[in-house]
Design a protein around this motif. Structure first.
Motif, PDB file in Angstrom:
ATOM      1  N   TYR A 198       0.664  -1.111  -0.010  1.00 57.22           N
ATOM      2  CA  TYR A 198       0.009  -0.047  -0.056  1.00 57.22           C
ATOM      3  C   TYR A 198       0.727   1.171   0.059  1.00 57.22           C
ATOM      4  CZ  TYR A 198      -3.778   3.097   1.303  1.00 57.22           C
ATOM      5  OH  TYR A 198      -5.055   4.160   1.467  1.00 57.22           O
ATOM      6  N   ARG A 199       1.798   1.074   0.632  1.00 58.73           N
ATOM      7  CA  ARG A 199       2.873   2.469   0.910  1.00 58.73           C
ATOM      8  C   ARG A 199       3.432   2.664  -0.545  1.00 58.73           C
ATOM      9  NH1 ARG A 199       8.091   3.409   4.764  1.00 58.73           N
ATOM     10  NH2 ARG A 199       8.816   1.881   3.535  1.00 58.73           N
ATOM     11  N   ARG A 200       3.774   1.469  -1.115  1.00 56.15           N
ATOM     12  CA  ARG A 200       4.527   1.866  -2.565  1.00 56.15           C
ATOM     13  C   ARG A 200       3.386   2.238  -3.477  1.00 56.15           C
ATOM     14  NH1 ARG A 200       8.543  -0.842  -5.622  1.00 56.15           N
ATOM     15  NH2 ARG A 200       7.942  -1.013  -7.792  1.00 56.15           N
ATOM     16  N   LYS A 201       2.262   1.978  -3.387  1.00 57.18           N
ATOM     17  CA  LYS A 201       1.086   2.471  -4.333  1.00 57.18           C
ATOM     18  C   LYS A 201       1.085   4.041  -3.993  1.00 57.18           C
ATOM     19  CE  LYS A 201      -1.469  -1.488  -5.560  1.00 57.18           C
ATOM     20  NZ  LYS A 201      -1.583  -1.234  -7.022  1.00 57.18           N
ATOM     21  N   LEU A 202       0.968   4.409  -2.456  1.00 55.20           N
ATOM     22  CA  LEU A 202       0.855   5.644  -1.839  1.00 55.20           C
ATOM     23  C   LEU A 202       1.870   6.410  -2.440  1.00 55.20           C
ATOM     24  CD1 LEU A 202      -0.854   7.616  -0.339  1.00 55.20           C
ATOM     25  CD2 LEU A 202       0.505   6.691   1.911  1.00 55.20           C
ATOM     26  N   ASN A 203       3.268   6.296  -2.200  1.00 55.72           N
ATOM     27  CA  ASN A 203       4.215   6.947  -2.711  1.00 55.72           C
ATOM     28  C   ASN A 203       4.348   7.123  -4.331  1.00 55.72           C
ATOM     29  OD1 ASN A 203       5.050   7.078  -0.201  1.00 55.72           O
ATOM     30  ND2 ASN A 203       6.617   5.412  -0.394  1.00 55.72           N
ATOM     31  N   ARG A 204       3.825   6.203  -5.160  1.00 57.14           N
ATOM     32  CA  ARG A 204       3.840   6.119  -6.498  1.00 57.14           C
ATOM     33  C   ARG A 204       2.613   6.905  -7.032  1.00 57.14           C
ATOM     34  NH1 ARG A 204       7.174   2.748  -9.781  1.00 57.14           N
ATOM     35  NH2 ARG A 204       8.762   1.719  -8.262  1.00 57.14           N
ATOM     36  N   GLU A 205       1.576   7.193  -6.042  1.00 54.45           N
ATOM     37  CA  GLU A 205       0.123   7.892  -6.416  1.00 54.45           C
ATOM     38  C   GLU A 205      -0.457   6.944  -7.253  1.00 54.45           C
ATOM     39  OE1 GLU A 205       0.524  12.036  -7.365  1.00 54.45           O
ATOM     40  OE2 GLU A 205       2.460  12.432  -6.168  1.00 54.45           O
ATOM     41  N   GLU A 206      -0.347   5.742  -6.983  1.00 54.63           N
ATOM     42  CA  GLU A 206      -1.245   4.775  -7.904  1.00 54.63           C
ATOM     43  C   GLU A 206      -2.325   4.444  -7.333  1.00 54.63           C
ATOM     44  OE1 GLU A 206       1.596   1.637  -8.550  1.00 54.63           O
ATOM     45  OE2 GLU A 206       2.888   2.604  -9.766  1.00 54.63           O
ATOM     46  N   ALA A 257     -11.003   8.657  10.429  1.00 52.66           N
ATOM     47  CA  ALA A 257     -11.308   7.182  10.252  1.00 52.66           C
ATOM     48  C   ALA A 257     -11.153   6.743   8.760  1.00 52.66           C
ATOM     49  CB  ALA A 257     -12.423   6.627  11.036  1.00 52.66           C
ATOM     50  N   PRO A 258     -12.149   7.361   7.905  1.00 46.34           N
ATOM     51  CA  PRO A 258     -12.309   6.829   6.305  1.00 46.34           C
ATOM     52  C   PRO A 258     -10.878   6.783   5.829  1.00 46.34           C
ATOM     53  CG  PRO A 258     -13.989   8.565   6.618  1.00 46.34           C
ATOM     54  CD  PRO A 258     -13.026   8.495   8.175  1.00 46.34           C
ATOM     55  N   VAL A 259     -10.260   7.318   6.114  1.00 48.54           N
ATOM     56  CA  VAL A 259      -8.697   7.499   5.515  1.00 48.54           C
ATOM     57  C   VAL A 259      -8.105   6.130   5.929  1.00 48.54           C
ATOM     58  CG1 VAL A 259      -6.170   8.371   5.131  1.00 48.54           C
ATOM     59  CG2 VAL A 259      -8.376   9.834   5.116  1.00 48.54           C
ATOM     60  N   VAL A 260      -7.931   5.833   7.301  1.00 48.04           N
ATOM     61  CA  VAL A 260      -7.377   4.641   7.881  1.00 48.04           C
ATOM     62  C   VAL A 260      -8.312   3.389   7.446  1.00 48.04           C
ATOM     63  CG1 VAL A 260      -6.850   3.556   9.884  1.00 48.04           C
ATOM     64  CG2 VAL A 260      -6.391   6.042   9.740  1.00 48.04           C
ATOM     65  N   ALA A 261      -9.540   3.447   7.299  1.00 42.75           N
ATOM     66  CA  ALA A 261     -10.301   2.318   6.815  1.00 42.75           C
ATOM     67  C   ALA A 261      -9.996   1.856   5.447  1.00 42.75           C
ATOM     68  CB  ALA A 261     -11.798   2.843   7.084  1.00 42.75           C
ATOM     69  N   HIS A 262      -9.764   2.715   4.581  1.00 40.85           N
ATOM     70  CA  HIS A 262      -9.188   2.587   3.272  1.00 40.85           C
ATOM     71  C   HIS A 262      -7.968   1.691   3.337  1.00 40.85           C
ATOM     72  CE1 HIS A 262      -7.631   2.993  -0.724  1.00 40.85           C
ATOM     73  NE2 HIS A 262      -8.902   3.509  -1.224  1.00 40.85           N
ATOM     74  N   LEU A 263      -6.811   2.165   4.083  1.00 37.34           N
ATOM     75  CA  LEU A 263      -5.763   1.444   4.127  1.00 37.34           C
ATOM     76  C   LEU A 263      -5.935   0.067   4.673  1.00 37.34           C
ATOM     77  CD1 LEU A 263      -2.601   0.928   4.657  1.00 37.34           C
ATOM     78  CD2 LEU A 263      -2.911   2.313   6.837  1.00 37.34           C
ATOM     79  N   TRP A 264      -6.782   0.024   5.739  1.00 35.28           N
ATOM     80  CA  TRP A 264      -7.020  -1.316   6.568  1.00 35.28           C
ATOM     81  C   TRP A 264      -7.817  -2.197   5.724  1.00 35.28           C
ATOM     82  CZ3 TRP A 264      -4.732  -3.836  10.019  1.00 35.28           C
ATOM     83  CH2 TRP A 264      -5.322  -4.564  10.872  1.00 35.28           C
ATOM     84  N   LEU A 321      -6.465  -6.068   4.710  1.00 33.02           N
ATOM     85  CA  LEU A 321      -7.115  -7.218   4.985  1.00 33.02           C
ATOM     86  C   LEU A 321      -7.634  -8.162   3.892  1.00 33.02           C
ATOM     87  CD1 LEU A 321      -9.841  -6.034   7.703  1.00 33.02           C
ATOM     88  CD2 LEU A 321      -7.454  -7.386   8.084  1.00 33.02           C
ATOM     89  N   ALA A 322      -7.728  -7.333   2.682  1.00 31.36           N
ATOM     90  CA  ALA A 322      -8.180  -7.897   1.437  1.00 31.36           C
ATOM     91  C   ALA A 322      -6.631  -8.739   0.885  1.00 31.36           C
ATOM     92  CB  ALA A 322      -8.825  -7.058   0.537  1.00 31.36           C
ATOM     93  N   THR A 323      -5.899  -7.858   0.653  1.00 31.74           N
ATOM     94  CA  THR A 323      -4.568  -8.294  -0.033  1.00 31.74           C
ATOM     95  C   THR A 323      -3.956  -9.480   0.864  1.00 31.74           C
ATOM     96  OG1 THR A 323      -3.993  -5.956  -0.603  1.00 31.74           O
ATOM     97  CG2 THR A 323      -2.231  -7.584  -0.596  1.00 31.74           C
ATOM     98  N   ASP A 324      -4.136  -9.522   1.906  1.00 31.61           N
ATOM     99  CA  ASP A 324      -3.695 -10.636   2.953  1.00 31.61           C
ATOM    100  C   ASP A 324      -4.280 -11.953   2.403  1.00 31.61           C
ATOM    101  OD1 ASP A 324      -2.947 -12.529   4.925  1.00 31.61           O
ATOM    102  OD2 ASP A 324      -4.306 -11.439   6.381  1.00 31.61           O
TER     103      ASP A 324
END
Length: 797
Positions: free
Chosen positions: A281-289, A492-499, A503-506
């Motif tokens: 997720y952080r990689r996608k965030l840094n690349r703005e993907e 919370a919505p921003v953190v919920a998106h990450l969470w 969960l889904a990727t795992d």
């Protein structure tokens, strides 16, 4: 000491024969790869900056404009109406450039200026279109001509936007008129006050509106012209960062794992996949993907500014100072707290059995595989070393009062080994706790186990989380996971998106092998996780004990109840032609009235991310219409009357929610007016009384299915229970709820044991009954709830 040796790139010794220089090839390689990774990120940021800077156009569109202009000139037509010739006249004279080349250069310059002008025009058009919000208030099938024109927003939205592509086009949050805010405020308190109290408040409001209000409003409008958002910086500073009470329970919130599924019972394996998913997720965030979040069902983007500080961020307490122009707290000295963010971090901080570790997440500039992370974490789990004196409960400093933590940080953690270890925790990508407890819905009493699970995520043992970090990931012994998030940097919505992504990727992308371990191979040459060292004096240990005592008393006082409501969900509510959120809000108020025999000031969080750097606004859910419905229902009025009043209350709630979303709320405007009054050194009895009113019922809906990485219909067992927060008032309730799919709703209820008038289980029972009673009122032909659900409700009541 092995880790310290590996960190040294070179050593030299002065001898009679000269200087003996010894180079560490491994250390130099790591330095080279780290620098290479850093430069790659800088280039990616530069590229994304260019793409975002010209959005909604694309960089390749420049070439299209240049070719089009040159083509028209080749056809002996001048699209510039003489401007190209004017540019050519002012070009520096050069013997190496022919007249034809000068014409081409002039045409390219004109094309570039035209391209920038088109981008500016498109961006202004998009900003104006995004500033129009009347479409939210129109009924389906009754679209006005203005809204039909507004639908052109799709044309100006561009294609394949990056995460931050819309930031420059989002409108600024408007400042409502003082008279409108005062009018809405008086309307909101009318059902909560006696006639005499209302007349007194109306008099104070009228006096404020006609005198001080206009003066404060002028300063606020001046700020709105200058700042990106006239609310958010003050909201972060004064509501979050300048608070002196513990942020554990009072501010931080949590998110839960899947309710029915545990992908693997192996603690290290679940942690391996989870941590790797965070890196993805952080990689996608840094690349703005990541795709920009939008209003559900529309193309309208939401502000993504809160995502910037998601990783490598911590909240730090600062030194007290007696010099500050703001008198918000009316105290002689004001502590200065900050949210610190670092551009990058290649490791996480891990806590296990009282020890702190530094776990590198990259090797040779590549992220560790899930199997490698599992192996590294297993090394920590197998490490038999005891904690050093004072280390085990060190995290209690972040759980107690803020001023003692600020003083302790300055006195005991500003130099030497303590500073280095504290820096390691604070600069980490995020914090990880390997918990020895087992949590989740389990055992003979699943309801009670969920309550324990919630309390564990909210406060744990009060020292085994680092509450200052942007978020802490908790991995339990039985493979369950959870998350505790600090509130100042994002909502919370921003953190919920990450969470949701994690969960889904795992479960659906990474997965596990047949033995329950992570997939992949392990590089045997990976260095062991580094144990952090501490030198904690007896005086510091005494401060840790005092902070722990404060935090433990707060944690013990929290009464929590979590339950899933499965009688029906939003599918049935929509069939009754009513908003699911409005339905739940009315049920919460009905339950409170039955529980306490009165109405109360009710807080519902609404986002303002339609605006640049927007955060939240308050929906005052308790309205004249909602109170009229509840009084009629409890007073034994006829079914038709109650049904009509219920629908009116629902429509009123939706209208209030839309006003809050579109910048026409009440509380943030009054809050900012109050801050201005304190800067000016003037007192307002009206504002002072408004901001001192307690929220006895604080509610929030946690959004779900923002990421849509899997189909919940085909995988109904993969539902999360959502998350929750602590009570806002000592004698009130905190309620968080999630609407999961079509047939399920989850509730997280918190209050305090110290208040004899509140009980989370009793209130939970009232909520269940209110939900059923309202459905029976709207759809009397629906089936009766199951005996199990009825018995649970009776037990709670």
């Amino acid at each position: 000491m092995a880790e310290a040796h590996q960190a040294v790139a070179f050593q030299f010794t002065v001898t009679p024969e000269g200087i003996d220089l010894q180079l560490s090839h491994q250390a130099l390689t790591e330095i080279y790869l780290s620098g290479l990774r850093s430069w790659k990120k800088k280039l990616i940021r530069l590229k994304n900056g260019v793409i975002t800077g010209v959005y909604p156009a694309s960089p390749s569109s420049w070439l299209f404009v240049v070719i089009a202009i040159l083509a028209t000139m080749y056809m002996r037509s001048d699209p510039s109406m003489g401007l190209i010739a004017k540019i050519q006249e002012h070009l520096p004279v050069s013997q190496s450039l022919s007249a034809q080349c000068q014409t081409v250069v002039s045409a390219v310059l004109f094309s570039t200026l035209l391209w920038f002008s088109l981008i500016f025009t498109m961006r202004m058009c998009l900003k104006q279109l995004l500033s129009y919000h009347r479409w939210m208030f129109e009924q389906r099938g009754k679209m006005s001509n203005t809204t039909k024109v507004w639908a052109l927003v799709r044309i100006f939205s561009g294609r394949q936007p990056l995460l931050y592509s819309y930031q420059g086009s989002l409108p600024n949050q408007p400042v409502p008129a003082v008279k409108d805010t005062v009018k809405r405020y008086l309307e909101s308190v009318r059902p909560l006050t006696t006639p005499d109290e209302f007349e007194r408040m109306a008099s104070l409001a009228t006096q404020f509106e006609s005198s001080l209000g206009n003066r404060l409003q002028w300063y606020l409008k001046l700020k709105a012209l200058w700042a990106s958002n006239y609310v958010s910086d003050w909201w972060e500073e004064y509501i979050y960062l300048r608070g002196r009470s513990p942020i554990m329970v009072n501010s931080n919130y949590y998110g839960m794992d899947f309710l029915y599924v545990t992908p693997t019972p192996i603690q290290a394996a679940r942690a391996g996949n989870t941590l790797h998913a965070f890196l993805m997720y952080r990689r996608k965030l840094n690349r703005e993907e990541l795709k920009p979040s939008r209003v559900p069902g529309t193309v309208i983007p939401l502000c993504a500014a809160q995502c910037e500080r998601m990783f490598n961020t911590t909240r730090t307490p600062g030194e007290e100072t007696g010099k500050h122009t703001c008198r918000w707290f009316l105290m002689s000295s004001v502590p200065c707290y900050t949210v610190q963010h670092w551009q990058d971090s290649d490791y996480v901080a891990v806590y296990h059995r009282g020890r702190y570790f530094r776990l590198r997440m990259y090797s040779s500039s590549r992220p560790l595989s899930p199997r490698e992370i599992e192996s590294q974490l297993q090394r920590i789990l197998d490490d038999p070393s005891p904690p050093s004196p004072g280390e085990e409960k060190l995290g209690a400093l972040t759980a107690g009062d803020r001023i003692p933590w600020a003083k302790a940080r300055k006195e005991y953690f500003s130099l030497g080994v303590n500073k280095r270890s504290l820096d390691c925790i604070e600069k980490a990508a995020f914090f990880v706790t390997l918990d020895d407890d087992e949590q989740g819905m389990m055992g003979e009493d699943p309801a009670a186990s969920l309550d324990r699970y919630a309390k564990s995520l909210l406060h744990g043992k009060c020292y085994d989380r680092w509450f200052d970090k942007s978020f802490s990931v908790v991995i339990y012994k039985n493979g369950k996971i959870g998350l505790n998030a600090e509130h100042s940097w994002a909502d919370a919505p921003v953190v919920a998106h990450l969470w949701e992504y994690v969960l889904a990727t795992d479960s659906f992308q990474l997965g596990y092998n047949e033995e329950g371990h992570c997939k992949g191979e392990v590089d045997a040459s990976l260095p062991r996780p580094q144990r952090l060292s501490w030198d904690i004096t007896p005086e510091c240990q005494e401060q840790i004990s005092q902070s722990l005592a404060v935090a433990q008393a707060l944690a013990d006082d929290v009464d929590f109840h979590v339950f899933s409501f499965r009688d029906f969900g939003k599918g049935m509510i929509k069939k009754c032609r009513i908003s699911p959120d409005a339905y739940i809000q009315l049920a919460l108020q009905l339950a409170y009235y039955r529980d306490r025999g009165m109405f109360c000031l009710t807080y519902e969080a609404s986002m303002t991310r339609l605006f640049r750097e927007g955060r939240t606004e308050t929906v005052r859910s308790c309205s004249n219409e909602s109170c009229a419905f509840i009084k009629a229902l409890e007073g034994g009025e006829g079914v038709e009357v109650c049904r009509r009043l219920l629908r009116q209350a629902s429509e009123k709630h939706q209208n209030l929610y839309k006003h809050a979303m579109t910048g026409a709320g009440i509380d943030r405007h009054l809050f900012c007016l109050y801050v201005v009054s304190k800067y000016l050194g003037v007192d307002s009895p009206f504002l002072k009384e408004v901001l001192s009113e307690p929220w006895h019922l604080s509610t929030s809906q946690t959004p779900v299915q923002q990421v849509e990485l899997f189909d919940m219909v085909n995988h109904p067992e993969y539902v999360s229970c959502g998350g929750g927060f602590g009570p806002v008032a000592d004698d009130g309730y905190g309620v968080s709820y999630t609407i999961m799919g079509e047939n399920m709703m989850n509730f997280h209820i918190s209050c305090k044991h110290s208040c004899s008038q509140t009980s989370s289980h009793k209130y939970g029972g009232q909520i269940r009954q209110a939900l059923r009673d309202m459905l029976q009122l709207l759809c009397p032909d629906q089936r009766e709830p199951s005996r199990t659900d009825q018995s649970q409700t009776k037990k709670d009541l």
